[in-house]
Structures are given as C-alpha cells and as structure tokens.
Design a protein around this motif. Structure first.
Motif, PDB file in Angstrom:
ATOM      1  N   UNK A 246       0.828  -1.206   0.000  1.00  0.00           N
ATOM      2  CA  UNK A 246       0.000   0.000   0.000  1.00  0.00           C
ATOM      3  C   UNK A 246       0.862   1.255   0.000  1.00  0.00           C
ATOM      4  N   UNK A 247       1.984   1.210   0.710  1.00  0.00           N
ATOM      5  CA  UNK A 247       2.865   2.383   0.763  1.00  0.00           C
ATOM      6  C   UNK A 247       3.387   2.764  -0.617  1.00  0.00           C
ATOM      7  N   UNK A 248       3.631   1.760  -1.470  1.00  0.00           N
ATOM      8  CA  UNK A 248       4.087   2.036  -2.833  1.00  0.00           C
ATOM      9  C   UNK A 248       3.001   2.742  -3.634  1.00  0.00           C
ATOM     10  N   UNK A 249       1.768   2.284  -3.462  1.00  0.00           N
ATOM     11  CA  UNK A 249       0.657   2.920  -4.167  1.00  0.00           C
ATOM     12  C   UNK A 249       0.419   4.337  -3.652  1.00  0.00           C
ATOM     13  N   UNK A 250       0.558   4.519  -2.362  1.00  0.00           N
ATOM     14  CA  UNK A 250       0.417   5.868  -1.815  1.00  0.00           C
ATOM     15  C   UNK A 250       1.469   6.803  -2.402  1.00  0.00           C
ATOM     16  N   UNK A 251       2.693   6.292  -2.575  1.00  0.00           N
ATOM     17  CA  UNK A 251       3.750   7.094  -3.184  1.00  0.00           C
ATOM     18  C   UNK A 251       3.443   7.382  -4.648  1.00  0.00           C
ATOM     19  N   UNK A 252       2.895   6.380  -5.332  1.00  0.00           N
ATOM     20  CA  UNK A 252       2.519   6.578  -6.736  1.00  0.00           C
ATOM     21  C   UNK A 252       1.517   7.710  -6.886  1.00  0.00           C
ATOM     22  N   UNK A 253       0.489   7.699  -6.043  1.00  0.00           N
ATOM     23  CA  UNK A 253      -0.530   8.749  -6.136  1.00  0.00           C
ATOM     24  C   UNK A 253       0.037  10.107  -5.736  1.00  0.00           C
ATOM     25  N   UNK A 254       0.907  10.137  -4.756  1.00  0.00           N
ATOM     26  CA  UNK A 254       1.556  11.393  -4.376  1.00  0.00           C
ATOM     27  C   UNK A 254       2.407  11.931  -5.517  1.00  0.00           C
ATOM     28  N   UNK A 255       3.123  11.040  -6.197  1.00  0.00           N
ATOM     29  CA  UNK A 255       3.952  11.458  -7.329  1.00  0.00           C
ATOM     30  C   UNK A 255       3.101  12.020  -8.463  1.00  0.00           C
ATOM     31  N   UNK A 256       1.973  11.383  -8.724  1.00  0.00           N
ATOM     32  CA  UNK A 256       1.075  11.866  -9.774  1.00  0.00           C
ATOM     33  C   UNK A 256       0.573  13.268  -9.432  1.00  0.00           C
ATOM     34  N   UNK A 257       0.206  13.465  -8.176  1.00  0.00           N
ATOM     35  CA  UNK A 257      -0.272  14.786  -7.746  1.00  0.00           C
ATOM     36  C   UNK A 257       0.799  15.851  -7.964  1.00  0.00           C
ATOM     37  N   UNK A 258       2.051  15.500  -7.671  1.00  0.00           N
ATOM     38  CA  UNK A 258       3.157  16.448  -7.861  1.00  0.00           C
ATOM     39  C   UNK A 258       3.428  16.677  -9.344  1.00  0.00           C
ATOM     40  N   UNK A 259       3.506  15.579 -10.110  1.00  0.00           N
ATOM     41  CA  UNK A 259       3.815  15.681 -11.541  1.00  0.00           C
ATOM     42  C   UNK A 259       2.763  16.497 -12.287  1.00  0.00           C
ATOM     43  N   UNK A 260       1.507  16.356 -11.881  1.00  0.00           N
ATOM     44  CA  UNK A 260       0.433  17.068 -12.570  1.00  0.00           C
ATOM     45  C   UNK A 260       0.041  18.372 -11.867  1.00  0.00           C
ATOM     46  N   UNK A 261       0.802  18.713 -10.829  1.00  0.00           N
ATOM     47  CA  UNK A 261       0.556  19.965 -10.099  1.00  0.00           C
ATOM     48  C   UNK A 261      -0.887  20.051  -9.619  1.00  0.00           C
TER      49      UNK A 261
END
Length: 247
Positions: free
Chosen positions: A23-38
């Motif tokens: 789950x921690x990996x998926x949480x990081x994935x979603x956080x990265x998407x939020x950052x990448x897409x501002x």
C-alpha cells in the motif's frame, strides 16, 4: 508433503506472492502523480479517493454466479484511467487520467522481489516447470518479470486470458493454453479469494502464502457464500521445496 509425480506444473500468482505490491508504494505513486500534474490535493487524500473508485472495478468486474454474464473485459489501464476520471471529478480538480494510468502501470514494472523469491524459483526450476498466472496487464507483468530476470515456461495475465481471478474461466483458459490439465497443476498465491478459492473451483491443488503484509488490489470477497479453503498454507516461499520435494 506433496507427491511431485502427481503434478506437472507449478503456477504462481505474481504481485504479493513473488514481488512486493505494498500500500505504501501505491500511496507514493498517487503522491507522485499529484506532484507531476501539479494537482492541488494532498497525496494521501488523493490515494484514499482513488482507492474508493478503483475498488468498485474489482467488485463488479466478474459475475461469479454466472461468469459468462460478466461485464465486458477491461484492462487495469482502462479501469485505472476511469477511476482517475472519477477521482478528479469527485475532488473537483482537473487532471490527465491517461497519464495517471500510464504512470501507475510504469511504477509496477520494477517491483522488488520478496527476499525468498529468487532462490526458491531457481531451486524449484531445477526439477519442475514453473508458470505465472496473474491478475495484471501484460505490460507491467512482463516488465516486472524482465526486471527480475526470471524465466517461466508459461506467462499469462488477466489481459491475455480476458478474465480476472477468481473467475474460473481464467484458470480453464490457462489449462487450454498450456495443454496441461488443472488437476496436474499446483497454484500458489497470497489471496484467499482470488488465488485459493479461484484455483480450487477448477480442481487445482492450492497453496496459500500468508505474508506479514497487506497487499492492495485484491478482489473483495462476497459477503456471503462458501469460500473454498487452500490445500496448504505457508508463511514463506522457502517452505515450498520441502513441501514439494521433501528437501
């Protein structure tokens, strides 16, 4: 101990069984998407909202009472894209759902193996044919197998079989593809419903691996109805050579 002369193929689930899918990996994935897409959202809030929509796909993708009446098959990429569209709408934000789904797929292609996976696969391959049958898209399943430098006699996904575990059709189509009867297969996975129940429905010998971690992405089991139990339960893949070969 199993009699190795009674089976012909050892079939593995992949994510949560051979490689990590935490789950921690998926949480990081979603956080990265939020950052990448501002995106103007907190990464954890984004993950929670996405999970709420994504789980609906896993709840509805198969009609287990009558699998032939299941909805039209969708890949994970398609389902995740749609879940991102719904997430953006629910959070009143504007984002690129296609790019978010692409990135989610990409992140799964280099998942790290469990500590016991590599040595056990190498040991078992000396005496047995090994295969993978996974709820996955071809892109990230084959990518992760290549990343880990593993070799299997057969590699099939929900995408290639156009069905998701525990749907019995994914197992019977795998039987047709390999030409090996399900009664001659052993199936090893980490989900009681997807892997143990699903493989038992068609007559496979089932081994459940219960690791000390919760894997996201499992199909929610029904609220009622009989759940078929695995034939064997292990806590580490390192127990397999003893169970299969007495070694």
């Amino acid at each position: 101990m199993l009699n190795r002369n009674e089976f012909q193929l050892i079939v593995f689930d992949f994510f949560g069984t051979l490689v990590k899918n935490e789950a921690s990996e998926w949480q990081q994935t979603l956080s990265n998407i939020a950052i990448k897409q501002n995106l103007p959202v907190d990464g954890m809030d984004f993950w929670v909202e996405f999970s709420r929509h994504e789980v609906n796909f896993r709840k509805t993708r198969t009609n287990m009472r009558n699998p032939e009446q299941s909805p039209v098959f969708r890949t994970y990429w398609e389902a995740w894209r749609d879940a991102f569209v719904e997430t953006f709408k629910a959070m009143s934000i504007s984002g690129d759902a296609d790019a978010a789904a692409d990135y989610s797929i990409e992140r799964l292609t280099d998942q790290e193996p469990f500590q016991d996976s590599d040595a056990v696969l190498k040991s078992l391959s000396l005496k047995h044919d090994l295969a993978v049958l996974s709820n996955a898209d071809d892109r990230f399943l084959h990518g992760s197998i290549k990343y880990n430098n593993w070799d299997f006699k057969f590699i099939e996904s929900s995408e290639s079989m156009e069905a998701y575990k525990p749907d019995p059709r994914i197992f019977t189509r795998f039987e047709e593809k390999t030409g090996i009867g399900v009664s001659r297969m052993i199936y090893i996975g980490d989900s009681v419903y997807d892997d143990a129940h699903g493989s038992k429905l068609v007559g496979m010998t089932s081994i459940l691996i219960k690791r000390d971690q919760e894997t996201p992405g499992r199909t929610p089991p029904p609220d009622s109805g009989e759940m078929l139990e695995p034939d064997y339960t292990i806590t580490s893949l390192s127990e397999l050579p003893i169970l299969l070969n007495g070694e």
